[in-house]
Write a protein that holds these residues in place. Structure first.
Motif, PDB file in Angstrom:
ATOM      1  N   ASP A  51      12.778  -0.518  -6.763  1.00 26.68           N
ATOM      2  CA  ASP A  51      12.317  -1.628  -7.591  1.00 26.68           C
ATOM      3  C   ASP A  51      10.802  -1.787  -7.489  1.00 26.68           C
ATOM      4  O   ASP A  51      10.107  -1.950  -8.503  1.00 26.68           O
ATOM      5  N   ALA A  52      10.286  -1.727  -6.269  1.00 29.81           N
ATOM      6  CA  ALA A  52       8.847  -1.903  -6.061  1.00 29.81           C
ATOM      7  C   ALA A  52       8.051  -0.796  -6.726  1.00 29.81           C
ATOM      8  O   ALA A  52       6.979  -1.031  -7.304  1.00 29.81           O
ATOM      9  N   VAL A  53       8.562   0.446  -6.663  1.00 23.47           N
ATOM     10  CA  VAL A  53       7.886   1.578  -7.299  1.00 23.47           C
ATOM     11  C   VAL A  53       7.974   1.473  -8.815  1.00 23.47           C
ATOM     12  O   VAL A  53       6.992   1.718  -9.531  1.00 23.47           O
ATOM     13  N   ALA A  54       9.151   1.091  -9.333  1.00 21.84           N
ATOM     14  CA  ALA A  54       9.359   1.045 -10.784  1.00 21.84           C
ATOM     15  C   ALA A  54       8.438   0.042 -11.459  1.00 21.84           C
ATOM     16  O   ALA A  54       7.908   0.302 -12.545  1.00 21.84           O
ATOM     17  N   ARG A  55       8.209  -1.096 -10.836  1.00 20.98           N
ATOM     18  CA  ARG A  55       7.410  -2.140 -11.486  1.00 20.98           C
ATOM     19  C   ARG A  55       5.935  -1.764 -11.587  1.00 20.98           C
ATOM     20  O   ARG A  55       5.194  -2.390 -12.341  1.00 20.98           O
ATOM     21  N   ALA A  68       0.832  -1.208   0.000  1.00 24.22           N
ATOM     22  CA  ALA A  68       0.000   0.000   0.000  1.00 24.22           C
ATOM     23  C   ALA A  68       0.863   1.253   0.000  1.00 24.22           C
ATOM     24  O   ALA A  68       0.587   2.222  -0.712  1.00 24.22           O
ATOM     25  N   LEU A  69       1.934   1.249   0.788  1.00 21.03           N
ATOM     26  CA  LEU A  69       2.844   2.388   0.815  1.00 21.03           C
ATOM     27  C   LEU A  69       3.545   2.544  -0.536  1.00 21.03           C
ATOM     28  O   LEU A  69       3.730   3.661  -1.032  1.00 21.03           O
ATOM     29  N   VAL A  70       3.942   1.410  -1.136  1.00 24.01           N
ATOM     30  CA  VAL A  70       4.591   1.453  -2.454  1.00 24.01           C
ATOM     31  C   VAL A  70       3.648   2.057  -3.489  1.00 24.01           C
ATOM     32  O   VAL A  70       4.051   2.895  -4.304  1.00 24.01           O
ATOM     33  N   ARG A  71       2.378   1.648  -3.475  1.00 27.52           N
ATOM     34  CA  ARG A  71       1.408   2.211  -4.421  1.00 27.52           C
ATOM     35  C   ARG A  71       1.262   3.714  -4.214  1.00 27.52           C
ATOM     36  O   ARG A  71       1.124   4.474  -5.188  1.00 27.52           O
ATOM     37  N   GLU A  72       1.272   4.133  -2.960  1.00 28.88           N
ATOM     38  CA  GLU A  72       1.176   5.567  -2.666  1.00 28.88           C
ATOM     39  C   GLU A  72       2.354   6.325  -3.273  1.00 28.88           C
ATOM     40  O   GLU A  72       2.183   7.362  -3.933  1.00 28.88           O
ATOM     41  N   LEU A  73       3.566   5.831  -3.064  1.00 36.33           N
ATOM     42  CA  LEU A  73       4.746   6.493  -3.608  1.00 36.33           C
ATOM     43  C   LEU A  73       4.790   6.401  -5.129  1.00 36.33           C
ATOM     44  O   LEU A  73       5.226   7.340  -5.807  1.00 36.33           O
ATOM     45  N   ALA A  74       4.321   5.282  -5.688  1.00 31.85           N
ATOM     46  CA  ALA A  74       4.344   5.088  -7.142  1.00 31.85           C
ATOM     47  C   ALA A  74       3.423   6.058  -7.858  1.00 31.85           C
ATOM     48  O   ALA A  74       3.604   6.328  -9.049  1.00 31.85           O
TER      49      ALA A  74
END
Length: 263
Positions: free
Chosen positions: A158-162, A105-111
């Motif tokens: 990596d998590a944000v880029a994908r 969820a945090l990764v999606r927020e930053l992405a």
């Protein structure tokens, strides 16, 4: 989006940014990563960035002044080249075992945002005054200690880029573990249909339902596997999915059956 990384070891980042499917995001500048070697902002012959802690104790502490100069340079360049549309200051992330755990969820927020400044600590840590003055958010990979913030920064990038458009097909990350239905991913199989036996192990076939061509049955089997794996390994995620209304009546029947003795 733009990520500025303040680090003592910029050479750790270059190989990761140039390989794998996520390189599409970095090469296209969908995720624009800029590295800021901390020693460039240190003074003196030895470019010192650490010293003994006040009050005594083991290890060394990263000095405040080189970090202050580095962050000032990053912020000045961002204000000139990549100003936020609403005029807000960039998020400054510090990686530490005491931070909140990184989640999907945090990764999606930053992405979905404009990026951030990533501050990679080393040694016993960073002078607390720098954290008090500059850091917006403290993040952790989990309940263990690493030698520095570079590996968590790489994991986050990596998590944000994908999740960026064109890096993966939408279906790939929509079905990931920790996606919007909270469940862990199901098992996956490929060729051959029968993995030949080895000493001490029988032949291993692909589950027949996956060869049936019956899409509804395959979807149900995969969902059931997700429920079983999540209930066994992360029951907290089942509770979260239930609280969010993400479980169907069929899901609840499967979970009830799994809770029976012998299952």
């Amino acid at each position: 989006m733009r990520f500025d990384v303040v680090t003592l070891f910029p050479e750790l980042f270059a190989p990761h940014l140039a390989v794998g499917i996520t390189r599409r995001a970095f090469e296209s500048r969908l995720v624009d990563v800029r590295l800021w070697p901390l020693r460039d902002f240190a003074e003196g012959t030895y470019r010192r960035v650490d010293d003994r802690p006040f009050g005594g104790g083991p290890g060394m502490v990263m000095l405040a002044e080189p970090l202050e100069r580095a962050l000032a340079a990053v912020k000045a360049q961002r204000a000139e080249q990549s100003p936020a549309a609403d005029g807000t200051a960039p998020v400054v992330v510090h990686f530490t075992p005491t931070g909140e755990r990184i989640t999907q969820a945090l990764v999606r927020e930053l992405a979905a945002g404009p990026g951030a400044i990533l501050l990679c600590g080393r040694y016993e840590g960073i002078d607390q005054r720098v954290l008090d003055r500059h850091v917006t958010r403290e993040l952790s990979l989990g309940d263990f200690v690493l030698s520095g913030g570079e590996l968590p920064a790489l994991a986050l990038l990596d998590a944000v880029a994908r999740l960026q458009p064109g890096v993966l097909t939408p279906e790939s990350h929509e079905q990931d573990s920790f996606s919007e239905d909270f469940l862990l991913d199901c098992p996956h199989y490929s060729r051959p249909e029968l993995l030949q036996p080895t000493e001490g192990s029988d032949a291993l076939p692909v589950p027949p339902v996956l060869l049936s061509g019956h899409h509804a049955q395959i979807a149900r089997w995969r969902r059931d596997q997700q429920l079983a794996i999540t209930a066994h390994r992360r029951p907290d995620l089942i509770a979260a999915a239930r609280a969010a209304g993400r479980l169907s009546a069929a899901d609840e029947r499967v979970l009830k059956a799994l809770a029976q003795p012998g299952c």
